[in-house]
Scaffold this motif. Sequence first.
Motif, mmCIF file in Angstrom:
data_model
loop_
_atom_site.group_PDB
_atom_site.id
_atom_site.type_symbol
_atom_site.label_atom_id
_atom_site.label_comp_id
_atom_site.label_asym_id
_atom_site.label_seq_id
_atom_site.Cartn_x
_atom_site.Cartn_y
_atom_site.Cartn_z
ATOM 1 N N TRP A 1 0.847 -1.195 0.000
ATOM 2 C CA TRP A 1 0.000 0.000 0.000
ATOM 3 C C TRP A 1 0.878 1.239 0.000
ATOM 4 O O TRP A 1 1.877 1.311 0.673
ATOM 5 C CB TRP A 1 -0.878 0.024 1.254
ATOM 6 N N ARG A 2 0.464 2.253 -0.745
ATOM 7 C CA ARG A 2 1.175 3.515 -0.729
ATOM 8 C C ARG A 2 0.287 4.524 -0.037
ATOM 9 O O ARG A 2 -0.796 4.829 -0.487
ATOM 10 C CB ARG A 2 1.467 3.972 -2.162
ATOM 11 N N SER A 3 0.762 5.048 1.089
ATOM 12 C CA SER A 3 -0.108 5.935 1.867
ATOM 13 C C SER A 3 -0.014 7.375 1.396
ATOM 14 O O SER A 3 -0.839 8.202 1.713
ATOM 15 C CB SER A 3 0.263 5.858 3.355
ATOM 16 N N GLY A 4 1.035 7.718 0.637
ATOM 17 C CA GLY A 4 1.164 9.073 0.131
ATOM 18 C C GLY A 4 1.415 10.085 1.228
ATOM 19 O O GLY A 4 1.028 11.247 1.133
ATOM 20 N N VAL A 5 2.071 9.673 2.310
ATOM 21 C CA VAL A 5 2.303 10.572 3.427
ATOM 22 C C VAL A 5 3.701 11.167 3.303
ATOM 23 O O VAL A 5 4.667 10.453 3.136
ATOM 24 C CB VAL A 5 2.204 9.823 4.773
ATOM 25 N N SER A 6 3.823 12.475 3.379
ATOM 26 C CA SER A 6 5.140 13.108 3.407
ATOM 27 C C SER A 6 5.459 13.480 4.849
ATOM 28 O O SER A 6 4.590 13.489 5.703
ATOM 29 C CB SER A 6 5.154 14.352 2.519
ATOM 30 N N LEU A 7 6.722 13.771 5.113
ATOM 31 C CA LEU A 7 7.135 14.054 6.490
ATOM 32 C C LEU A 7 6.514 15.334 7.022
ATOM 33 O O LEU A 7 6.370 15.529 8.205
ATOM 34 C CB LEU A 7 8.666 14.137 6.565
ATOM 35 N N ALA A 8 6.176 16.223 6.156
ATOM 36 C CA ALA A 8 5.508 17.445 6.600
ATOM 37 C C ALA A 8 4.575 17.909 5.510
ATOM 38 O O ALA A 8 4.802 17.656 4.340
ATOM 39 C CB ALA A 8 6.530 18.526 6.920
ATOM 40 N N VAL A 9 3.489 18.542 5.904
ATOM 41 C CA VAL A 9 2.542 19.074 4.932
ATOM 42 C C VAL A 9 2.761 20.571 4.850
ATOM 43 O O VAL A 9 2.732 21.276 5.855
ATOM 44 C CB VAL A 9 1.087 18.773 5.369
ATOM 45 N N SER A 10 2.982 21.079 3.652
ATOM 46 C CA SER A 10 3.248 22.503 3.490
ATOM 47 C C SER A 10 2.129 23.164 2.726
ATOM 48 O O SER A 10 1.633 22.623 1.751
ATOM 49 C CB SER A 10 4.559 22.709 2.717
ATOM 50 N N SER A 11 1.732 24.335 3.169
ATOM 51 C CA SER A 11 0.784 25.136 2.400
ATOM 52 C C SER A 11 1.451 26.467 2.089
ATOM 53 O O SER A 11 2.139 27.033 2.932
ATOM 54 C CB SER A 11 -0.513 25.348 3.178
ATOM 55 N N VAL A 12 1.285 26.924 0.861
ATOM 56 C CA VAL A 12 1.949 28.150 0.429
ATOM 57 C C VAL A 12 0.937 29.283 0.407
ATOM 58 O O VAL A 12 -0.118 29.181 -0.184
ATOM 59 C CB VAL A 12 2.570 27.960 -0.980
ATOM 60 N N VAL A 13 1.262 30.368 1.108
ATOM 61 C CA VAL A 13 0.383 31.529 1.187
ATOM 62 C C VAL A 13 1.026 32.662 0.402
ATOM 63 O O VAL A 13 2.187 33.010 0.630
ATOM 64 C CB VAL A 13 0.176 31.961 2.658
ATOM 65 N N THR A 14 0.299 33.224 -0.541
ATOM 66 C CA THR A 14 0.821 34.348 -1.321
ATOM 67 C C THR A 14 0.069 35.614 -0.929
ATOM 68 O O THR A 14 -1.149 35.610 -0.855
ATOM 69 C CB THR A 14 0.639 34.080 -2.829
ATOM 70 N N GLY A 15 0.776 36.692 -0.672
ATOM 71 C CA GLY A 15 0.082 37.910 -0.255
ATOM 72 C C GLY A 15 0.962 39.139 -0.382
ATOM 73 O O GLY A 15 2.072 39.087 -0.889
ATOM 74 N N GLN B 1 -4.418 5.636 3.606
ATOM 75 C CA GLN B 1 -4.312 4.444 2.753
ATOM 76 C C GLN B 1 -5.653 4.147 2.087
ATOM 77 O O GLN B 1 -5.725 3.914 0.872
ATOM 78 C CB GLN B 1 -3.885 3.286 3.654
ATOM 79 N N TYR B 2 -6.738 4.145 2.883
ATOM 80 C CA TYR B 2 -8.070 3.867 2.325
ATOM 81 C C TYR B 2 -8.469 4.956 1.331
ATOM 82 O O TYR B 2 -9.070 4.665 0.287
ATOM 83 C CB TYR B 2 -9.129 3.778 3.429
ATOM 84 N N TYR B 3 -8.137 6.200 1.651
ATOM 85 C CA TYR B 3 -8.474 7.304 0.751
ATOM 86 C C TYR B 3 -7.764 7.121 -0.590
ATOM 87 O O TYR B 3 -8.378 7.253 -1.651
ATOM 88 C CB TYR B 3 -8.080 8.646 1.377
ATOM 89 N N ARG B 4 -6.461 6.805 -0.531
ATOM 90 C CA ARG B 4 -5.704 6.632 -1.766
ATOM 91 C C ARG B 4 -6.283 5.482 -2.596
ATOM 92 O O ARG B 4 -6.445 5.608 -3.813
ATOM 93 C CB ARG B 4 -4.223 6.365 -1.468
ATOM 94 N N THR B 5 -6.618 4.391 -1.940
ATOM 95 C CA THR B 5 -7.176 3.238 -2.653
ATOM 96 C C THR B 5 -8.478 3.601 -3.359
ATOM 97 O O THR B 5 -8.645 3.367 -4.562
ATOM 98 C CB THR B 5 -7.441 2.075 -1.670
ATOM 99 N N MET B 6 -9.414 4.194 -2.607
ATOM 100 C CA MET B 6 -10.732 4.507 -3.184
ATOM 101 C C MET B 6 -10.637 5.573 -4.263
ATOM 102 O O MET B 6 -11.281 5.471 -5.313
ATOM 103 C CB MET B 6 -11.699 4.939 -2.077
#
Length: 393
Positions: free
Chosen positions: A1-15, A66-71
């Motif tokens: 199974w590939r869970s697609g999890v990275s060590l950190a989640v980044s969001s980019v804010v432009t302003g 994992q379930y999300y990636r599968t579905m």
Amino acid sequence: WRSGVSLAVSSVVTGTAAGVGSRVVVSRSFADFTPQATFSIKKCDLHLLEEGPPLEAELTRDQGLQYYRTMQTVRRMELKADQLYKQKIIRGFCHLYDGQEACAAGIEAAIGPSDHLITAYRAHGYTFTRGVSVREILAELTGRKGGVAKGKGGSMHMYAPHFYGGNGIVGAQVPLGAGIALACQYQGNHQVCVTLYGDGAANQGQIFEAYNMAALWKLPCIFICENNKYGMGTSVERAAASTEYYKRGDYIPGRGVDGMDVLCVREATKFAADHCRAGKGPIIMELQTYRYHGHSMSDPGVSYRTREEIQEVRTKSDPISMLKERMLSNNMASAEEFKELDVDIRKEVEEAAQFATSDPEPPLDELCNHIFSNNPPLEVRGTTPWSRLTSVS
């Protein structure tokens, strides 16, 4: 199974606060997320059982992703198959699984890779959950030699270790599933066979014959009716005198399960597998689910039901949206993380489609190959005298 999890989640804010077009990267680590949560799930309807699966299910963050990636992968793959069919790149029979993804994902989460599974012709989702890549599935649909059955099986005939297809004859896979369960019992390997069929097949006589033998011999067989409310274009109410398919086994215990909730399906399947492994014989599950497409690609799917009905199910009961909302509302993942997963999945499916449309078709000299399991005992009959086709395994 590939869970697609990275060590950190980044969001980019432009302003404009720190200068025009500046980018502020906000990082969230694993520690920010809830690692595990418990959810209430719908109670199963019971037949000949004093108690059923638990009314609560635990979900870890990794399991949820994992379930999300599968579905979501199954959903995107089926939408791509729809597109390729409409472009006449995929031809012939093609039955899509979108809407029913929680059934395949939930069952696979509850059994082991050495357990067995056999299903009908709506088989793409199970082919994927049993370990076949999107690339091999789409290439099989387009009839290319890189397909899982070398381009010769098509939509209804895909196979993998411990996965017996993909069967085109309505209901015919059910006695075969009972036979696989008999093999498990005979070998004493503590394995079970998940035998799937639809509400349309549930009235087939051979299913009741398989029930009888399975109950007599206490076979480790989980009979699962995926009730998506319509057998081709006929609603269950118009086709069946009793629509409580989980009671159809009469002397076999059964449960009616919410097939749109991956956690409900997982817990019910765990319960069923434990029942079979304990030597108590077969058990029946009815997964109440829904398909968004028509019966097959030749069926628009709106002549016997309204577009509003389909949209209502999409809005209120979609299995992917339900899991995503659970995880977001319990701080088990971020919206950005789901977006990243969606991008990855779209890319994987697009690359698979590129392969499925560029890979060559199998050559003519392979036409008669893989007919016999070992050395062919005779020449293949019915070929013309000047075409000496032989079978190679």
